[in-house]
Design an enzyme around this catalytic site. Structure first.
Site, mmCIF file in Angstrom:
data_model
loop_
_atom_site.group_PDB
_atom_site.id
_atom_site.type_symbol
_atom_site.label_atom_id
_atom_site.label_comp_id
_atom_site.label_asym_id
_atom_site.label_seq_id
_atom_site.Cartn_x
_atom_site.Cartn_y
_atom_site.Cartn_z
ATOM 1 N N LYS A 138 15.694 -25.411 7.535
ATOM 2 C CA LYS A 138 17.006 -25.572 8.166
ATOM 3 C C LYS A 138 17.569 -26.953 7.817
ATOM 4 O O LYS A 138 16.883 -27.965 7.983
ATOM 5 C CB LYS A 138 16.887 -25.423 9.694
ATOM 6 C CG LYS A 138 16.488 -24.006 10.124
ATOM 7 C CD LYS A 138 16.466 -23.886 11.644
ATOM 8 C CE LYS A 138 15.769 -22.618 12.099
ATOM 9 N NZ LYS A 138 16.615 -21.463 12.270
ATOM 10 N N ASP B 287 3.321 -19.304 18.964
ATOM 11 C CA ASP B 287 4.395 -18.731 18.146
ATOM 12 C C ASP B 287 5.428 -19.775 17.723
ATOM 13 O O ASP B 287 5.909 -19.744 16.598
ATOM 14 C CB ASP B 287 5.077 -17.609 18.950
ATOM 15 C CG ASP B 287 6.142 -16.883 18.155
ATOM 16 O OD1 ASP B 287 5.822 -16.448 17.024
ATOM 17 O OD2 ASP B 287 7.277 -16.742 18.637
ATOM 18 N N HIS C 205 6.876 -24.684 14.543
ATOM 19 C CA HIS C 205 8.238 -25.211 14.398
ATOM 20 C C HIS C 205 8.480 -26.480 15.216
ATOM 21 O O HIS C 205 9.061 -27.446 14.738
ATOM 22 C CB HIS C 205 9.272 -24.165 14.830
ATOM 23 C CG HIS C 205 9.075 -22.828 14.185
ATOM 24 N ND1 HIS C 205 8.697 -22.692 12.883
ATOM 25 C CD2 HIS C 205 9.201 -21.563 14.667
ATOM 26 C CE1 HIS C 205 8.615 -21.403 12.578
ATOM 27 N NE2 HIS C 205 8.910 -20.697 13.648
ATOM 28 N N GLU D 112 15.765 -19.150 23.261
ATOM 29 C CA GLU D 112 16.269 -17.934 22.612
ATOM 30 C C GLU D 112 16.764 -16.996 23.698
ATOM 31 O O GLU D 112 16.198 -16.972 24.804
ATOM 32 C CB GLU D 112 15.145 -17.238 21.861
ATOM 33 C CG GLU D 112 14.660 -17.982 20.653
ATOM 34 C CD GLU D 112 13.629 -17.167 19.896
ATOM 35 O OE1 GLU D 112 14.018 -16.406 19.014
ATOM 36 O OE2 GLU D 112 12.431 -17.279 20.226
ATOM 37 N N ARG E 128 0.804 -1.225 0.000
ATOM 38 C CA ARG E 128 0.000 0.000 0.000
ATOM 39 C C ARG E 128 0.835 1.273 0.000
ATOM 40 O O ARG E 128 0.294 2.359 0.071
ATOM 41 C CB ARG E 128 -0.945 -0.012 1.203
ATOM 42 C CG ARG E 128 -2.041 -1.055 1.065
ATOM 43 C CD ARG E 128 -2.808 -1.201 2.337
ATOM 44 N NE ARG E 128 -1.896 -1.429 3.456
ATOM 45 C CZ ARG E 128 -2.254 -1.524 4.720
ATOM 46 N NH1 ARG E 128 -3.517 -1.401 5.047
ATOM 47 N NH2 ARG E 128 -1.373 -1.740 5.664
ATOM 48 N N ASP F 135 7.177 -22.859 6.920
ATOM 49 C CA ASP F 135 7.602 -23.021 8.304
ATOM 50 C C ASP F 135 9.116 -22.970 8.199
ATOM 51 O O ASP F 135 9.731 -23.932 7.710
ATOM 52 C CB ASP F 135 7.133 -24.364 8.878
ATOM 53 C CG ASP F 135 7.484 -24.466 10.346
ATOM 54 O OD1 ASP F 135 8.666 -24.296 10.670
ATOM 55 O OD2 ASP F 135 6.587 -24.696 11.171
ATOM 56 N N HIS F 136 9.724 -21.869 8.584
ATOM 57 C CA HIS F 136 11.132 -21.703 8.211
ATOM 58 C C HIS F 136 12.045 -22.734 8.888
ATOM 59 O O HIS F 136 13.148 -22.968 8.422
ATOM 60 C CB HIS F 136 11.617 -20.261 8.429
ATOM 61 C CG HIS F 136 11.980 -19.918 9.832
ATOM 62 N ND1 HIS F 136 11.069 -19.518 10.765
ATOM 63 C CD2 HIS F 136 13.171 -19.901 10.470
ATOM 64 C CE1 HIS F 136 11.691 -19.278 11.903
ATOM 65 N NE2 HIS F 136 12.971 -19.492 11.760
ATOM 66 N N LYS G 245 11.702 -17.597 25.509
ATOM 67 C CA LYS G 245 12.526 -16.427 25.206
ATOM 68 C C LYS G 245 13.292 -16.058 26.474
ATOM 69 O O LYS G 245 12.914 -16.442 27.574
ATOM 70 C CB LYS G 245 11.634 -15.266 24.785
ATOM 71 C CG LYS G 245 10.873 -15.579 23.491
ATOM 72 C CD LYS G 245 10.752 -14.378 22.610
ATOM 73 C CE LYS G 245 10.005 -14.658 21.342
ATOM 74 N NZ LYS G 245 10.855 -15.005 20.205
HETATM 75 C C1 BG6 Z 1 9.647 -17.205 14.534
HETATM 76 C C2 BG6 Z 1 8.981 -16.722 15.786
HETATM 77 O O1 BG6 Z 1 8.783 -18.013 13.790
HETATM 78 O O2 BG6 Z 1 10.825 -17.923 14.878
HETATM 79 C C3 BG6 Z 1 9.929 -15.856 16.590
HETATM 80 O O3 BG6 Z 1 7.824 -15.981 15.448
HETATM 81 C C4 BG6 Z 1 11.223 -16.586 16.861
HETATM 82 O O4 BG6 Z 1 9.334 -15.456 17.818
HETATM 83 C C5 BG6 Z 1 11.794 -17.171 15.567
HETATM 84 O O5 BG6 Z 1 12.132 -15.669 17.430
HETATM 85 C C6 BG6 Z 1 12.981 -18.072 15.880
HETATM 86 O O6 BG6 Z 1 13.605 -18.472 14.690
HETATM 87 P P1 BG6 Z 1 15.127 -18.944 14.671
HETATM 88 O O7 BG6 Z 1 15.350 -19.398 13.277
HETATM 89 O O8 BG6 Z 1 15.943 -17.745 15.047
HETATM 90 O O9 BG6 Z 1 15.244 -20.028 15.693
#
Ligand code: BG6
Length: 512
Positions: free
Chosen positions: A192, A245, A250, A226, A47, A187-188, A351
């Site tokens: 990995k 989250d 994950h 984290e 936008r 789903d990142h 966290k």
């Molecule tokens: C994200 C979460 O999907 O993954 C974040 O929303 C988190 O809160 C992050 O910090 C962690 O990813 P990675 O790859 O740094 O472990």
């Protein structure tokens, strides 16, 4: 290697943070490593009122995420990359009619010969997935223009839903306009290398698989820690919490790879089928006592780390000062199938812990008959530690004889490090996932039924936490391993393995 067809990638939410921070740098790396097809175009859409040049400046020339590359690389090389970027303004609302967008797509497609292949990447809030899909459909952009010409794919970001019901709505909303095989749910963690290696460790070695069951495994432990707090995402996080989250997406993806049966082959469909079966076999907790005993939530409170004061969660920007949202979540559960009957799984995520680490620990049962009596009682089982990040690798803890008289036994480490495979340039998760989407490989994307099965497991926990006043949110000082009583969840074992930064670090590591 799979081939990548000429194509056009449309990024919705192009002026947002994720595009500049993750997507464009990942695309840049693919470009620099020679993975782009001959003709490739990126069209940013959002936008903001930007020209093509403004967009190029923002995501390439003046991007803080590419500044080293822009400074050190040949100008022509950078310009060639930047010149593939275009931008179109969607006006005030994503939910509008897309004739302007369609016109721009078609022009770019003929000008740059991208062969009618379009991928739509939605880096937007989930509430916009269905409207965007519908508006694309209305312009005839969701279907290829002939049986063998032109693909259409849609990639959507996490969070995929807020609950089982909302995930189902999102799936149904997207499936009205796209076929399931055209939908790529990111789903990142699946991008990995070490997560993918879970399957290889299990299914390409005959030494682990025979032991991978209730007869030999005592319990399975997964830690995702984290060091950061919620940073600038307090507003989003406070409505989400650690269970939604990290755990639902994950961590349950990791669980599915540990639990699943060997697939018939390595095709996307067969792997997804086994993962769904695995997720469906997690025992859904409905009984309040079980939910009380097997789950724990916590929240970080202010503390001092390395002499510096660190804010408590409730002081973070965008967070309700009386929030009970969890920044620590731990769950014990069982898997109802032949392989895993009665083997407890312990999974935690948080966290503001002492170190950033994700690892899976398979704790094997102790020997049934103990020959060497002076073995350290607390350290006599074998462990397989699979380190997902950082210091990626695999460690086996096994007993060896201490030199000298008698039979004193100690645990030694047998370790493998990914870094030792130095010839391989390991792709970042987003690079890998984008390249897979560009090549039409859905293996590392979550399928609709996988996402729904994960929500079906998580929903009752969230509901119970939301409604029961007896559920405590335990405080833990930022920089520590969670609530003081967190080991209580793991009865019949020595509590959590608190890993260090390095794979071989012994437990108890702490930096405060
Ligand atoms: C994200 C979460 O999907 O993954 C974040 O929303 C988190 O809160 C992050 O910090 C962690 O990813 P990675 O790859 O740094 O472990």
């Amino acid at each position: 290697m799979n081939s990548t067809s000429n194509q056009l990638l449309v990024i919705f939410g192009a002026s947002g943070d994720l595009t500049a921070r993750k997507l464009i740098p990942a695309l840049y790396n693919l470009y620099a490593d020679g993975h782009f097809p001959e003709n490739f175009v990126v069209l940013g859409a959002s936008r903001s009122n930007l020209s093509d040049e403004d967009f190029r400046k923002r995501v390439v020339y003046e991007s803080e995420f590419l500044k080293d590359e822009v400074k050190s690389r040949d100008k022509e090389f950078i310009k060639k990359f930047a010149d593939m970027m275009f931008y179109t303004d969607l006006g005030d609302d994503y939910d509008s009619e897309y004739s302007g967008l369609a016109k721009r797509i078609n022009e770019l497609n003929s000008e740059h010969k991208t062969d009618d292949n379009f991928t739509f990447y939605l880096s937007t809030p989930p509430s916009l997935y269905e409207p965007i899909a519908k508006n694309l459909y209305d312009q005839g952009l969701t279907k290829g223009s002939g049986s063998d010409k032109g693909f259409r794919r849609i990639v959507v970001e996490k969070p995929f839903g807020y609950s089982l019901e909302t995930a189902k709505e999102l799936n149904a909303g997207l499936q009205k306009y796209f076929k399931e095989r055209q939908i790529y749910r990111i789903d990142h963690y699946l991008g990995k290398e070490t997560v993918q290696n879970l399957m290889v460790t299990r299914f390409s070695n005959s030494i682990f698989e025979p032991l991978w069951n209730r007869n030999y495994i005592h319990h399975v432990e997964i830690t995702n820690a984290e060091t950061v707090g919620v940073e600038k995402r307090g507003g989003y996080y406070d409505k989400s919490g650690a269970l939604r989250d990290m755990f639902q997406s994950h961590l349950l993806q990791i669980v599915s790879l540990i639990v699943m049966e060997p697939p018939i082959n390595a095709s996307a469909e067969e792997i997804h089928n086994e993962k769904v079966k695995a997720l469906k076999s997690l025992r859904i907790m409905r009984d309040e006592k079980e939910l009380f005993d097997h789950t724990m939530k916590g929240q970080y409170i202010a503390s001092s780390i390395n002499g510096k004061r660190v804010k408590g969660y409730r002081e973070e920007e965008g967070v309700d000062p009386e929030s009970k949202t969890e920044t620590y979540a731990a769950v014990k559960f069982f898997v109802d199938n032949w392989r895993w009957k009665d083997v407890p799984f312990y999974v935690r995520t948080a966290k503001r812990m002492p170190t950033k680490v994700t690892e899976v620990v398979i704790h094997f049962k102790t020997q049934h008959h103990q020959v060497f009596k002076n073995q350290d009682i607390n350290n006599k089982d074998n462990k397989l530690i699979i380190r997902i990040q950082p210091d990626e690798g695999i460690l086996i803890k096994f007993g060896v004889k201490v030199p000298g008289q008698g039979f004193k036994v100690e645990r030694a480490n047998l370790d493998f490090y990914y870094s030792s495979l130095s010839d391989n340039n390991i792709m970042d998760a987003y690079e890998r996932l984008l390249l897979d989407a560009m090549q039409g490989d859905t293996t590392l994307y979550a399928r609709a039924d996988e996402v729904e099965a994960a929500w079906a497991f998580v929903d009752p926990i969230l509901e119970y936490w939301a409604k029961d006043v007896n559920v405590n949110t335990y405080g833990y000082p930022a920089g520590t391993w969670g609530p003081k009583n967190s080991d209580d969840l793991i009865e019949d074992a020595n509590g959590w393995r608190n890993p260090g930064e390095l794979l071989t670090d012994e437990t108890g590591y702490c930096i405060i």
